[in-house]
Design an enzyme around this catalytic site. Structure first.
Site, mmCIF file in Angstrom:
data_model
loop_
_atom_site.group_PDB
_atom_site.id
_atom_site.type_symbol
_atom_site.label_atom_id
_atom_site.label_comp_id
_atom_site.label_asym_id
_atom_site.label_seq_id
_atom_site.Cartn_x
_atom_site.Cartn_y
_atom_site.Cartn_z
ATOM 1 N N CYS A 173 0.867 -1.180 0.000
ATOM 2 C CA CYS A 173 0.000 0.000 0.000
ATOM 3 C C CYS A 173 0.896 1.220 0.000
ATOM 4 O O CYS A 173 1.615 1.474 0.973
ATOM 5 C CB CYS A 173 -0.919 -0.005 1.218
ATOM 6 S SG CYS A 173 -1.913 1.493 1.398
ATOM 7 N N GLU A 225 -10.551 0.062 -5.229
ATOM 8 C CA GLU A 225 -9.476 -0.713 -4.636
ATOM 9 C C GLU A 225 -9.940 -2.127 -4.318
ATOM 10 O O GLU A 225 -10.994 -2.324 -3.717
ATOM 11 C CB GLU A 225 -8.965 -0.014 -3.363
ATOM 12 C CG GLU A 225 -7.603 -0.484 -2.941
ATOM 13 C CD GLU A 225 -6.883 0.511 -2.046
ATOM 14 O OE1 GLU A 225 -5.940 0.079 -1.364
ATOM 15 O OE2 GLU A 225 -7.252 1.701 -2.028
ATOM 16 N N HIS A 243 -2.882 -3.834 -11.052
ATOM 17 C CA HIS A 243 -3.638 -2.624 -11.376
ATOM 18 C C HIS A 243 -4.086 -2.657 -12.829
ATOM 19 O O HIS A 243 -3.331 -3.068 -13.715
ATOM 20 C CB HIS A 243 -2.794 -1.367 -11.131
ATOM 21 C CG HIS A 243 -2.520 -1.126 -9.687
ATOM 22 N ND1 HIS A 243 -3.381 -0.431 -8.875
ATOM 23 C CD2 HIS A 243 -1.496 -1.530 -8.904
ATOM 24 C CE1 HIS A 243 -2.891 -0.405 -7.654
ATOM 25 N NE2 HIS A 243 -1.749 -1.059 -7.643
ATOM 26 N N CYS A 245 -4.804 5.967 -3.700
ATOM 27 C CA CYS A 245 -4.107 4.686 -3.808
ATOM 28 C C CYS A 245 -2.720 4.961 -4.360
ATOM 29 O O CYS A 245 -2.579 5.383 -5.515
ATOM 30 C CB CYS A 245 -4.874 3.715 -4.705
ATOM 31 S SG CYS A 245 -4.053 2.110 -4.891
ATOM 32 N N GLY A 287 -1.601 2.514 -6.974
ATOM 33 C CA GLY A 287 -2.404 2.856 -8.146
ATOM 34 C C GLY A 287 -1.874 4.073 -8.864
ATOM 35 O O GLY A 287 -1.801 4.104 -10.105
#
Length: 279
Positions: free
Chosen positions: A71, A213, A164, A222, A225
């Site tokens: 993360c 997410e 992703h 994110c 992301g």
């Protein structure tokens, strides 16, 4: 159980210092704590742990209890917590994650507290087998068509330690993320599900991003992301390699460097600390 509530650009988690506390069932605890009506409320749970190979270790659990490899917003807050709570005493540290060991640069303020962190997110993994996706393991996915419900999207996919799927749209503010996000997340071409980014190109140096997410639904930001989005924008020749990305919860400074690494700089904020003692 002592905890800290922290966020990076609005992507909020409950953090537990596992140098002091042992968590027996983090998946169940993540579900319990994440409820915004009946508990603390968060996008998930992050454990700050000792590591044998780095300064700290991070484990991250989504609000549905599933564990993710990394993360980007969360790891900035891990770095802040570690410095502010004297788990580390230097402004460049390493963190062990499910996506590997990352290097972080910390920026103390006048009170010697961390407000901003720059993370070397590593190199994107672009092959289907690395993301992972079905199909030929060596192929890249750049601007290919994907039929979803009543629309055909052009998707570009990458892994930043977690998968992703990036889709460029005309007006991201009005885009029905909640309609298409969960369908793409669970699409059969993603055997481990995927995070989905819907992105509007503002200019060659500026983007706007919304994220569905994996395991949490739409979140305010994110970091992994934003890293994948930066890579996807360059691969599709939509932006330069250095961009400012506007997310719902704040801005991230992104760069896909010439050596292949993606760098992310953004805020790390502690909201409060407390003791969780459900009755």
């Amino acid at each position: 159980m002592k905890f800290a509530k922290m966020h990076g650009a609005g992507n909020d988690y409950v953090y537990v210092n596992c140098f002091e506390t042992e968590i027996e069932d983090p998946a169940a605890l993540a579900i319990e704590l994440s409820s915004r009506n009946f508990a603390i409320g968060a996008d998930g749970l992050i454990l700050i742990m000792p590591s044998e190979v780095a300064d700290v270790r991070m484990r991250m659990f989504n609000s549905d209890g599933s564990e993710s490899e990394m993360c980007g917003n969360g790891i900035r807050c891990v770095a802040k917590y570690a410095y502010d709570h004297n788990l580390v005493d230097k402004t460049e540290i390493t963190a062990e994650t499910g996506a590997g060991i990352l290097t972080l640069q910390l920026f103390p303020n006048a009170d010697d507290r961390i407000e901003k962190v720059r993370v070397n997110m590593g190199r994107p993994r672009l092959k289907r087998g690395e993301i992972p996706m079905t199909g030929s393991a060596e192929d890249q996915v750049v601007g290919i068509e994907l039929d979803v419900l009543d629309r055909t999207f052009r998707i570009t996919c990458a892994s930043m330690g977690n998968p992703h799927c990036v889709i460029f749209v005309e007006d991201v503010d009005q885009f029905p993320v909640e309609k298409y996000g969960p369908v793409i997340e669970n699409h059969e071409i993603f055997p481990r599900r995927t995070n989905v980014e819907f992105v509007e190109v503002v200019s060659r140096t500026e983007l706007k991003q919304r994220t569905w997410e994996r395991g949490s639904g739409e979140t305010l930001a994110c970091g992994t992301g934003a890293s994948a989005v930066t890579v996807a924008a360059v691969l599709n020749d939509l932006t330069e390699r250095k961009v400012l990305n506007h997310l719902l919860g704040g801005d991230l400074e992104m760069e896909w460097a010439e050596d292949g690494s993606v760098f992310m700089t953004g805020p790390a904020i502690q909201v409060f600390e407390g003791v969780y003692d459900p009755q």
